[in-house]
Each structure stands twice: as structure tokens, then as C-alpha cells.
Scaffold this motif. Sequence first.
Motif, short mmCIF file in Angstrom:
data_model
loop_
_atom_site.label_atom_id
_atom_site.label_comp_id
_atom_site.label_asym_id
_atom_site.label_seq_id
_atom_site.Cartn_x
_atom_site.Cartn_y
_atom_site.Cartn_z
N ALA A 248 36.49 -4.63 1.32
CA ALA A 248 37.81 -4.16 1.77
C ALA A 248 38.39 -5.09 2.84
O ALA A 248 39.58 -5.44 2.80
N VAL A 249 37.55 -5.52 3.78
CA VAL A 249 38.02 -6.43 4.83
C VAL A 249 38.48 -7.75 4.20
O VAL A 249 39.54 -8.29 4.54
N ALA B 129 41.84 -7.21 2.44
CA ALA B 129 42.95 -7.00 3.37
C ALA B 129 43.30 -8.33 4.06
O ALA B 129 44.48 -8.65 4.26
N ARG B 130 42.27 -9.11 4.37
CA ARG B 130 42.50 -10.41 4.98
C ARG B 130 43.28 -11.32 4.03
O ARG B 130 44.11 -12.12 4.45
N ILE C 127 35.09 2.02 5.72
CA ILE C 127 36.13 1.02 5.46
C ILE C 127 37.16 1.03 6.60
O ILE C 127 37.57 -0.02 7.09
N ARG C 128 37.54 2.23 7.05
CA ARG C 128 38.52 2.32 8.16
C ARG C 128 38.00 1.61 9.40
O ARG C 128 38.70 0.83 10.04
N LEU D 203 37.90 -2.22 8.90
CA LEU D 203 39.24 -2.81 8.94
C LEU D 203 39.73 -2.90 10.39
O LEU D 203 40.25 -3.93 10.82
N ASP D 204 39.54 -1.81 11.13
CA ASP D 204 40.02 -1.78 12.52
C ASP D 204 39.29 -2.83 13.37
O ASP D 204 39.91 -3.54 14.16
N LEU E 283 42.51 -5.42 11.37
CA LEU E 283 43.36 -5.13 10.21
C LEU E 283 43.78 -3.66 10.22
O LEU E 283 43.73 -2.96 9.21
N ALA F 94 46.24 -2.26 7.57
CA ALA F 94 45.89 -2.09 6.16
C ALA F 94 45.63 -0.61 5.89
O ALA F 94 44.87 0.04 6.61
#
Length: 328
Positions: A151-152, A155-156, A175-176, A179-180, A184, A187
Motif C-alpha cells: 500500500a505504501v 501510494a508513493r 495500512i493506515r 501510510l501515516d 502519506l 492517501a
Amino acid sequence: MAFPETRLRRLRRTPVLRRMVRETRLAADDLIYPLFVCPGQGVARPVSSMPGVFQHSVDRLVEAAKEAFDDGIPAVLLFGIPERKDATGSAAWAEDGIVQRALAALKRSLPELVAIADVCFCEYTDHGHCGVLEGETVANDETVANLARQAVSLARAGADVVAPSDMMDGRVGAIRRALDEAGLADAAILSYAAKFASAFYGPFREAAESAPAFGDRRSYQMDPANGREALREVDLDVAEGADMLMVKPALPYLDVVRAVRRRYGHPLVAYQVSGEYAMIHAAAGNGWIDYQRVLMESLLAIRRAGADLIITYGARDAARLLHRGWTE
Ligand code: PBG
């Protein structure tokens, strides 16, 4: 007041009158178009069980996405067919992975188009299951860590939205957080919150080359018999920070769509899956039903049940019909 004072047919007399009293509307804005990206240049390989659906190389994918955006469709959902598969599906988080390259190209040519990337491993593992195997079963927690990496990476590369479709427990929260931590925070997560172990995915597995080499997905995807459990799945994803929720498949699961709609205010997405699309085409191809009318009726029914957005392989056909003033 009952019959004969009440006559519901009074408001069905003319097309314009019927238009006025319509309760549910469909617009191109409601549609999300799935696309399959494969290696190569100038490739548009038709998927035999899904007329109008192709495996596209990055260059052709950008063209297809542009046509869809010009038709008024706001978003695409990307699936990748990688060059190589291995036991963990590591090509899924490669910086130069197939979907990562597609995202970069899309963001360059069509910065406004919303790019949604599927997060899952079945297209990337040599055994076709949605994560890392431990014996014959998918290991949840190890897979979740890999999903967060994927996921990272997506999003990247430019994904506005990541959409985990694996059905591991705890993946939305993981995933949250990932990302944080990666900076990100913008996203969004569209979780396949209630995804059933459905026979309607058959044609997709040809398109994505992702059929499991042995067994099935019933130890991670949901039992089609379970409506209450679907709400527990949704509750967990909401608690873990999902921005949008999905029910999948769509037409056979409209009761679940309605139940989720009643419970949450989140944007709700329904996925009209490959088998639903293939059935409409197959029957229409035999002259038994009308493709356009059945497609539009099914999309309207999904909206009526409570979905805000619909992922459908018929998105472009529907958008073009709407553009021409389809009101039936
Ligand atoms: C898994 C995934 C699948 C679909 C979307 N994401 C296949 C599966 O769970 O076996 C199916 C979509 C469709 O049938 O159109 N990455």
C-alpha cells in the motif's frame, strides 16, 4: 385512500412524468472503471470471457483511462499482471512494479483522474493465494505486514486511494498506520469490507491470471450465507480507519449493501464483478436479453439498494449511454 381514488398509474403516463418522479438516478460520476495492466508496449490483449475488457500495457492503459475520463468517469481501479511471481508476491511492492509504473504514467498524463490501486497478492504469488502461505493456508499477520508495504509503495507511486481486497484481519489499521508513518496521510483507504468467497469472480481470474493453484479462498473471504458477519467485518474496517466501504459482489448481495447503507454514512461502493458482467454479455450475445438495458437496470438497482459508487466493467458503456440522455 385506496383504489379507485388512488391510481399509481397516473404518474406513469408519459416519459417526462416518469422522469420527474424517479427516485434513483445514475450518473457517470457514480462509476469506477477497472483496468488491468501488463508488461510490454502497445499491448491490448482481449479477455475472452469479458467482452470489451483488455490487459493493457502502460501506454495503452493511459489511453483507455483518458477515454474513460473523457466519458465523465472520475476514477479507475488498477490491477497488475507482473513480470514475475514468487512465494510472497514481492513484485507487488517493487518501486518499479507494473502498477507503480502505471500510476506514475497516469499521474503524468491525467493528474485529475482519481487512481485507485487494488492491494492484494493473488496476482503476484506463484501459488495464486492472496498472501504468504503457511502450509496450505494463508498466514494472516505476515501477509498484513506485506500488504502495508504494498500500500505504501502504491501510494508513493501516485495512488490516491488504496483498496485492500485480501480479507486478512487487521489490514486496514495496519495500512493506515504505515501510510501515516510514511508521510502519506492523504492517501485514502477503500476497504473491500464485505467481500464474499464468490463463484462470480471466475472471469476476473482469467483477466488477472490469479486463479489459486490449489484449494479456494474460503478460509479468508466470507461465506455467501453470512449477512450479520458482513456487518461485523464492516464495523472492524470502520474502526480501523477505512474512508470508503465496499460490498462485493453487487447484485447477489444487495441486502448487504442496504444493511451497510443503514448503518454508516461512509461513501459506499459496490463491485459489479466479472461474473455479473460476463453473464449479461453472454445472455445478450445469445440474443436472450438486451445488453444495454440490463446493464443500466442492474446499475440502477445497485444504486437503489444504497450504493453511492459502482465499480463496473460496463462503466464506459454506461457513461456513454448516460451522455446520450439515457433515462429508461
Ligand atoms: C483479489 C481480487 C479479486 C477480484 C478483485 N480483487 C479476485 C478474487 O478474490 O479471487 C475479483 C473482481 C471481479 O471478479 O471482477 N485481488
